[in-house]
Design a protein around this motif. Structure first.
Motif, PDB file in Angstrom:
ATOM      1  N   ASP A  66       9.812  39.837  36.145  1.00 43.29           N
ATOM      2  CA  ASP A  66       9.394  39.778  37.554  1.00 43.29           C
ATOM      3  C   ASP A  66       9.105  41.171  38.109  1.00 43.29           C
ATOM      4  O   ASP A  66       8.205  41.341  38.929  1.00 43.29           O
ATOM      5  CB  ASP A  66      10.477  39.098  38.390  1.00 43.29           C
ATOM      6  N   SER A  67       9.868  42.143  37.658  1.00 40.58           N
ATOM      7  CA  SER A  67       9.739  43.497  38.197  1.00 40.58           C
ATOM      8  C   SER A  67       8.426  44.174  37.821  1.00 40.58           C
ATOM      9  O   SER A  67       8.060  45.188  38.430  1.00 40.58           O
ATOM     10  CB  SER A  67      10.908  44.370  37.719  1.00 40.58           C
ATOM     11  N   VAL A  68       7.701  43.629  36.834  1.00 38.53           N
ATOM     12  CA  VAL A  68       6.460  44.270  36.396  1.00 38.53           C
ATOM     13  C   VAL A  68       5.240  43.384  36.556  1.00 38.53           C
ATOM     14  O   VAL A  68       4.115  43.830  36.307  1.00 38.53           O
ATOM     15  CB  VAL A  68       6.553  44.750  34.931  1.00 38.53           C
ATOM     16  N   LYS A  69       5.445  42.147  36.981  1.00 45.13           N
ATOM     17  CA  LYS A  69       4.320  41.227  37.145  1.00 45.13           C
ATOM     18  C   LYS A  69       3.281  41.798  38.100  1.00 45.13           C
ATOM     19  O   LYS A  69       3.620  42.304  39.162  1.00 45.13           O
ATOM     20  CB  LYS A  69       4.811  39.878  37.664  1.00 45.13           C
ATOM     21  N   GLY A  70       2.025  41.685  37.702  1.00 44.58           N
ATOM     22  CA  GLY A  70       0.947  42.201  38.525  1.00 44.58           C
ATOM     23  C   GLY A  70       0.673  43.677  38.324  1.00 44.58           C
ATOM     24  O   GLY A  70      -0.336  44.190  38.818  1.00 44.58           O
ATOM     25  N   ARG A  71       1.564  44.372  37.621  1.00 43.67           N
ATOM     26  CA  ARG A  71       1.382  45.816  37.399  1.00 43.67           C
ATOM     27  C   ARG A  71       1.190  46.146  35.925  1.00 43.67           C
ATOM     28  O   ARG A  71       0.475  47.084  35.583  1.00 43.67           O
ATOM     29  CB  ARG A  71       2.585  46.597  37.940  1.00 43.67           C
ATOM     30  N   PHE A  72       1.852  45.410  35.050  1.00 41.88           N
ATOM     31  CA  PHE A  72       1.793  45.665  33.609  1.00 41.88           C
ATOM     32  C   PHE A  72       0.979  44.565  32.936  1.00 41.88           C
ATOM     33  O   PHE A  72       1.019  43.403  33.341  1.00 41.88           O
ATOM     34  CB  PHE A  72       3.196  45.676  33.000  1.00 41.88           C
ATOM     35  N   THR A  73       0.280  44.943  31.870  1.00 43.27           N
ATOM     36  CA  THR A  73      -0.484  43.979  31.082  1.00 43.27           C
ATOM     37  C   THR A  73      -0.266  44.258  29.603  1.00 43.27           C
ATOM     38  O   THR A  73      -0.451  45.395  29.152  1.00 43.27           O
ATOM     39  CB  THR A  73      -1.982  44.066  31.395  1.00 43.27           C
ATOM     40  N   ILE A  74       0.112  43.222  28.871  1.00 40.03           N
ATOM     41  CA  ILE A  74       0.289  43.342  27.428  1.00 40.03           C
ATOM     42  C   ILE A  74      -0.960  42.792  26.750  1.00 40.03           C
ATOM     43  O   ILE A  74      -1.558  41.817  27.212  1.00 40.03           O
ATOM     44  CB  ILE A  74       1.556  42.599  26.956  1.00 40.03           C
ATOM     45  N   SER A  75      -1.360  43.442  25.665  1.00 39.38           N
ATOM     46  CA  SER A  75      -2.523  42.968  24.918  1.00 39.38           C
ATOM     47  C   SER A  75      -2.339  43.366  23.461  1.00 39.38           C
ATOM     48  O   SER A  75      -1.540  44.241  23.140  1.00 39.38           O
ATOM     49  CB  SER A  75      -3.814  43.566  25.477  1.00 39.38           C
ATOM     50  N   SER A  76      -3.082  42.711  22.616  1.00 34.61           N
ATOM     51  CA  SER A  76      -2.959  43.017  21.187  1.00 34.61           C
ATOM     52  C   SER A  76      -4.330  43.169  20.557  1.00 34.61           C
ATOM     53  O   SER A  76      -5.296  42.523  20.974  1.00 34.61           O
ATOM     54  CB  SER A  76      -2.170  41.919  20.470  1.00 34.61           C
ATOM     55  N   ASP A  77      -4.400  44.026  19.585  1.00 32.40           N
ATOM     56  CA  ASP A  77      -5.587  44.220  18.758  1.00 32.40           C
ATOM     57  C   ASP A  77      -5.150  43.971  17.326  1.00 32.40           C
ATOM     58  O   ASP A  77      -4.609  44.866  16.666  1.00 32.40           O
ATOM     59  CB  ASP A  77      -6.136  45.637  18.938  1.00 32.40           C
ATOM     60  N   GLU A 122      11.595  53.407  39.398  1.00 31.41           N
ATOM     61  CA  GLU A 122      12.510  52.492  38.714  1.00 31.41           C
ATOM     62  C   GLU A 122      11.966  51.993  37.376  1.00 31.41           C
ATOM     63  O   GLU A 122      12.672  51.305  36.633  1.00 31.41           O
ATOM     64  CB  GLU A 122      12.864  51.293  39.616  1.00 31.41           C
ATOM     65  N   ASP A 123      10.743  52.338  37.040  1.00 26.83           N
ATOM     66  CA  ASP A 123      10.208  52.023  35.712  1.00 26.83           C
ATOM     67  C   ASP A 123      10.629  53.069  34.678  1.00 26.83           C
ATOM     68  O   ASP A 123      10.355  52.903  33.488  1.00 26.83           O
ATOM     69  CB  ASP A 123       8.678  51.957  35.751  1.00 26.83           C
ATOM     70  N   TRP A 166      12.307  47.161  15.084  1.00 22.81           N
ATOM     71  CA  TRP A 166      12.231  47.942  16.315  1.00 22.81           C
ATOM     72  C   TRP A 166      11.597  49.296  16.052  1.00 22.81           C
ATOM     73  O   TRP A 166      11.794  49.893  14.982  1.00 22.81           O
ATOM     74  CB  TRP A 166      13.625  48.141  16.901  1.00 22.81           C
ATOM     75  N   GLY A 167      10.868  49.771  17.049  1.00 20.76           N
ATOM     76  CA  GLY A 167      10.376  51.131  16.987  1.00 20.76           C
ATOM     77  C   GLY A 167      11.438  52.096  17.478  1.00 20.76           C
ATOM     78  O   GLY A 167      12.533  51.698  17.877  1.00 20.76           O
ATOM     79  N   GLN A 168      11.074  53.377  17.469  1.00 15.12           N
ATOM     80  CA  GLN A 168      12.038  54.418  17.831  1.00 15.12           C
ATOM     81  C   GLN A 168      12.099  54.650  19.333  1.00 15.12           C
ATOM     82  O   GLN A 168      13.014  55.317  19.816  1.00 15.12           O
ATOM     83  CB  GLN A 168      11.677  55.722  17.111  1.00 15.12           C
ATOM     84  N   GLY A 169      11.150  54.116  20.070  1.00 15.21           N
ATOM     85  CA  GLY A 169      11.141  54.259  21.521  1.00 15.21           C
ATOM     86  C   GLY A 169      10.288  55.416  21.993  1.00 15.21           C
ATOM     87  O   GLY A 169      10.084  56.398  21.281  1.00 15.21           O
ATOM     88  N   THR A 170       9.788  55.282  23.209  1.00 16.50           N
ATOM     89  CA  THR A 170       9.018  56.349  23.836  1.00 16.50           C
ATOM     90  C   THR A 170       9.464  56.465  25.286  1.00 16.50           C
ATOM     91  O   THR A 170       9.637  55.449  25.973  1.00 16.50           O
ATOM     92  CB  THR A 170       7.498  56.091  23.729  1.00 16.50           C
ATOM     93  N   GLN A 171       9.673  57.689  25.738  1.00 15.11           N
ATOM     94  CA  GLN A 171      10.208  57.924  27.076  1.00 15.11           C
ATOM     95  C   GLN A 171       9.103  57.825  28.113  1.00 15.11           C
ATOM     96  O   GLN A 171       8.036  58.447  27.966  1.00 15.11           O
ATOM     97  CB  GLN A 171      10.855  59.301  27.147  1.00 15.11           C
ATOM     98  N   VAL A 172       9.378  57.071  29.166  1.00 19.47           N
ATOM     99  CA  VAL A 172       8.501  57.003  30.333  1.00 19.47           C
ATOM    100  C   VAL A 172       9.304  57.490  31.533  1.00 19.47           C
ATOM    101  O   VAL A 172      10.376  56.950  31.823  1.00 19.47           O
ATOM    102  CB  VAL A 172       7.986  55.576  30.582  1.00 19.47           C
ATOM    103  N   THR A 173       8.792  58.504  32.188  1.00 22.75           N
ATOM    104  CA  THR A 173       9.461  59.047  33.366  1.00 22.75           C
ATOM    105  C   THR A 173       8.483  59.031  34.529  1.00 22.75           C
ATOM    106  O   THR A 173       7.380  59.584  34.423  1.00 22.75           O
ATOM    107  CB  THR A 173       9.945  60.484  33.126  1.00 22.75           C
ATOM    108  N   VAL A 174       8.894  58.384  35.612  1.00 23.89           N
ATOM    109  CA  VAL A 174       8.044  58.285  36.794  1.00 23.89           C
ATOM    110  C   VAL A 174       8.717  59.062  37.919  1.00 23.89           C
ATOM    111  O   VAL A 174       9.826  58.742  38.333  1.00 23.89           O
ATOM    112  CB  VAL A 174       7.827  56.823  37.213  1.00 23.89           C
ATOM    113  N   SER A 175       8.045  60.075  38.387  1.00 21.36           N
ATOM    114  CA  SER A 175       8.603  60.908  39.455  1.00 21.36           C
ATOM    115  C   SER A 175       8.153  60.385  40.817  1.00 21.36           C
ATOM    116  O   SER A 175       7.058  59.841  40.969  1.00 21.36           O
ATOM    117  CB  SER A 175       8.162  62.357  39.279  1.00 21.36           C
ATOM    118  N   SER A 176       9.021  60.569  41.783  1.00 21.57           N
ATOM    119  CA  SER A 176       8.723  60.079  43.144  1.00 21.57           C
ATOM    120  C   SER A 176       7.966  61.118  43.962  1.00 21.57           C
ATOM    121  O   SER A 176       7.828  62.256  43.561  1.00 21.57           O
ATOM    122  CB  SER A 176      10.014  59.696  43.854  1.00 21.57           C
TER     123      SER A 176
END
Length: 134
Positions: A62-73, A89-90, A124-134
């Motif tokens: 719910d917190s990402v609906k309308g903002r995030f889109t998943i797709s595959s190739d 908060e993301d 699982w992958g190793q992860g990637t950092q996402v930082t969103v500044s205000s």
């Protein structure tokens, strides 16, 4: 050997966009459910979005609906997560995970796109950092 490699994370201002990529090798994406999960400091890992060729519809938290889109190739064995209108908060480490569609629960999207359904039988992958500044 099965591998998942995430990329595309970084530092972005609130309102900005990022596109995460999850490149897989050693398996065929068509046969797997792929999920994006995230974990913020001090919080549990949570499902963000999941996609599969099963009967389970694509899921978005719910917190990402309308903002995030998943797709595959499938030709590139890569799944993307386009993230727009990012909020502080993301901020989290984002992981992609894969589990055979045979093991992916045929339940509601919210019930299926959960960490326990991707571990320990998934990858699982190793992860990637996402930082969103205000």
């Amino acid at each position: 050997e099965v591998q998942l490699v995430e990329s595309g994370g970084g530092l972005v201002q609130a309102g900005g966009s990022l596109r995460l990529s999850c490149a897989g090798s050693g398996f065929t994406f068509d046969d797997y459910a792929i999920g994006w999960f995230r974990q913020a400091p001090g919080k549990e890992r949570e499902g963000v979005s999941c996609i599969s060729n099963s009967d389970v519809p694509t899921y978005y938290a719910d917190s990402v609906k309308g903002r995030f889109t998943i797709s595959s190739d499938t030709a590139k064995n890569t799944v993307y997560l386009q993230m727009n209108s990012l909020k502080p908060e993301d901020t989290a480490v984002y992981y992609c995970a894969a589990v055979s569609v045979i093991l992916y629960p045929n339940r509601s999207p919210q019930q299926s796109c959960r960490v326990p359904n991707f571990a320990p039988m998934g990858y699982w992958g190793q992860g990637t950092q996402v930082t969103v500044s205000s």
